[in-house]
Design a protein around this motif. Structure first.
Motif: not given
Ligand SMILES: Nc1ncnc2c1ncn2[C@@H]1O[C@H](COP(=O)(O)OP(=O)(O)OP(=O)(O)O)[C@@H](O)[C@H]1O
Ligand SMILES: [Mg+2]
Length: 506
Positions: A343-344, A347, A351, A416, A420
């Motif tokens: 999970i970046t 986002r 994302g 988001l 994941w």
């Protein structure tokens, strides 16, 4: 004295605003005093950004009045608002990445040269004014730099500089600190204090509770599109404020993490970035059921490290073992195949597919597991699963088919996170998982982390929030300037020790 009307620089009275399927603002009033910091609080989707966008002329309210310095104001665009002395830092970065810093700051009001009938841009003045602005705000940013080449926090600093440059009497800051470090946030607070000393009113939106008590004079709380009221910050504390926001008496911050730690799942050995000034020779282990926190200051290269593990960055040496076997990870696809999810941090930038629905945004990383007979996607199952994860996180959306761009900022982030979770990773890497997420949802994310760990998953959490780092991790590994300076466990894992390791080379 607070009820003396002449005392307000801004009054928003009985504002209504609805979107298809949502009453975003329901009879909302707000009174803002000049020279004060007014915090606007509320859970994700409470209506904070919508209220500010009505003020700023981006949305037209369905009903109600806006009174600015005693006069009825009707803004049809952001330009009207800026001319009337209201400027705003948006929750989403809104710059033009291809242009320079100075062009971004003066966009739409560029200084002009006139030579008889010919006018052209006065680049020299633009440059000098930007340099002077940066100097006044003590920001170390070159006006000629390309905006898109700057780090997110520098871009955020430019947005702040731009908002200040309008010399407005009201500056709205919608989560200005969400991508700033502690030092940068302190710097922002100095700027805010300087503004309020000049009589400017600052409306400040943030999910970071501690900031509110550092900076705010007045606090207004919204819930479900309604205004609950306004209190002097001195009459509130964190517990009272949380209770007002979430409407229940749950002030527990962290769930118990009681997972069983099992065998080795991930081994990172001597991993070194291909870039010269990045992380170097980093080794660590991660076990089944374990939550490993990664702490450090900005520039510690934590994001770079986890991105390399996920195949987004090149390494020059070192190896990664998954379940005892050497794993070659050159792309996110390789990483996903090895059961790793990321999970970046950025986002908003990387994302989101703004025009796609909540369902599609959730399912996009796990479509591969829903293909039957080569081509057929199992739509029903996809939607049901996407719904399940979003319900767990209590994502607030009119429907699963609403475009994600219509969700509030925090709710987009929950989608988001759901994305994941839906890939069912064995190793989940979360980079600043709760940034921009309200207190109630933070607890839900922590609960999900604890549950994943209990089910034998392994988690790596990069976090700049000391409380969650210490509150959620079995072990805390600290990086400083790209080097692994230590790993703390049990009573050793204290704020002081993390800070000591995080500043080892400074
Ligand atoms: N353009 C839009 N179209 C449809 N619905 C919208 C739009 N903008 C906001 N909403 C809805 O209005 C409600 C309030 O959203 P808003 O963005 O104001 O919340 P917020 O308090 O700023 O939340 P956050 O803390 O997550 O940023 C949400 O339910 C959101 O989905
Ligand atoms: Mg918002």
């Amino acid at each position: 004295m607070a009820d003396d009307r002449a005392e307000y620089v801004l009054e928003m009275l009985g504002i209504y605003k609805s979107f298809p399927g949502v009453q975003a603002l329901d009879d909302v009033s707000l009174h803002v005093r000049p020279g004060k910091v007014h915090a606007l609080m509320g859970e994700n989707g409470a209506g904070k950004s919508t209220l500010m966008k009505c003020l700023f002329g981006i949305y037209r309210e369905d009903g109600g009045e806006i009174i600015l310095k005693g006069r009825l104001a009707k803004f049809h665009s952001a330009k009207d608002a800026l001319e009337a002395g209201v400027s705003m830092i948006h929750q989403e970065l809104s710059n033009v990445p291809e242009r320079s810093v100075r062009e971004n700051i003066w966009l739409g009001r560029e200084p002009l040269h006139r030579f008889g009938p010919i006018t052209f841009l006065n680049h020299g003045k633009m440059h000098r004014d930007t340099a002077a602005l940066m100097k006044r705000l003590e920001m170390n940013i070159d006006p000629a730099d390309r905006m898109g080449g700057l780090s997110i926090s520098k871009q955020q600093a430019c947005e702040i500089a731009k908002a200040v440059s309008y010399e407005a009497s009201i500056v709205v800051m919608d989560e200005p600190s969400s991508s700033l470090t502690e030092t940068e946030t302190e710097h922002l607070f100095r700027i805010i204090r300087d503004l309020t000393a000049r009589g400017v009113a600052v409306i400040y939106i943030s999910h970071k509770m501690s900031e509110i008590f550092q900076i705010a004079d007045d606090v207004s709380v919204m819930r479900d599109g309604k205004m609950l009221g306004t209190w002097p910050a001195s009459e509130l504390d964190e517990d009272k404020l949380i209770k007002l926001m979430v409407g229940r008496d749950n002030t527990q911050r962290f769930p118990t993490v009681d997972s069983e730690i099992g065998e080795l799942r991930l081994e990172v050995r001597g991993l070194t970035s291909a870039e010269s000034r990045s992380f170097k020779d980093v080794s660590f282990d991660l076990r089944r059921g374990e939550i490993l926190g990664i702490g450090g200051l900005v520039g510690a290269q934590r994001t770079e490290l986890v991105e390399a593990i996920f195949g987004l960055r090149k390494t020059s040496c070192g190896e990664i073992l998954v379940n005892g076997k050497r794993a070659v990870i050159r792309s996110p696809r390789d990483a996903i195949r090895h059961g790793i999810g990321l999970i970046t941090e950025d986002r908003r930038g990387s994302g989101i597919f703004p025009l796609l629905s909540v369902t599609e945004n959730t399912a996009v990383a796990s479509l591969g597991s829903y293909i039957r007979g080569g081509l057929l996607l199992e739509h029903r199952r996809i939607e049901a699963e996407a719904r399940r994860f979003n319900e767990q996180l209590r994502t607030k959306t009119p429907s699963m088919w609403t475009q994600i761009q219509n969700l509030s900022g925090g709710n987009q982030q929950k989608v988001l996170v759901s994305r994941w979770l839906m890939t069912l990773p064995e190793i989940l890497i979360m980079d600043e998982p709760t940034r921009g997420i309200d207190v109630g949802a933070k607890f839900e994310i922590y609960t999900i982390m604890a549950e994943l760990a209990r089910n034998g998953k392994s988690i790596i959490m990069v976090s700049s929030e000391m409380h969650e780092l210490l509150g959620m991790s079995h072990r805390v590994m600290v990086l400083c300037a790209g080097r692994h300076t230590g790993t703390l466990e049990g009573p050793e894992a204290s704020q002081e020790n993390v800070m000591r390791l995080a500043t080892q080379f400074e």
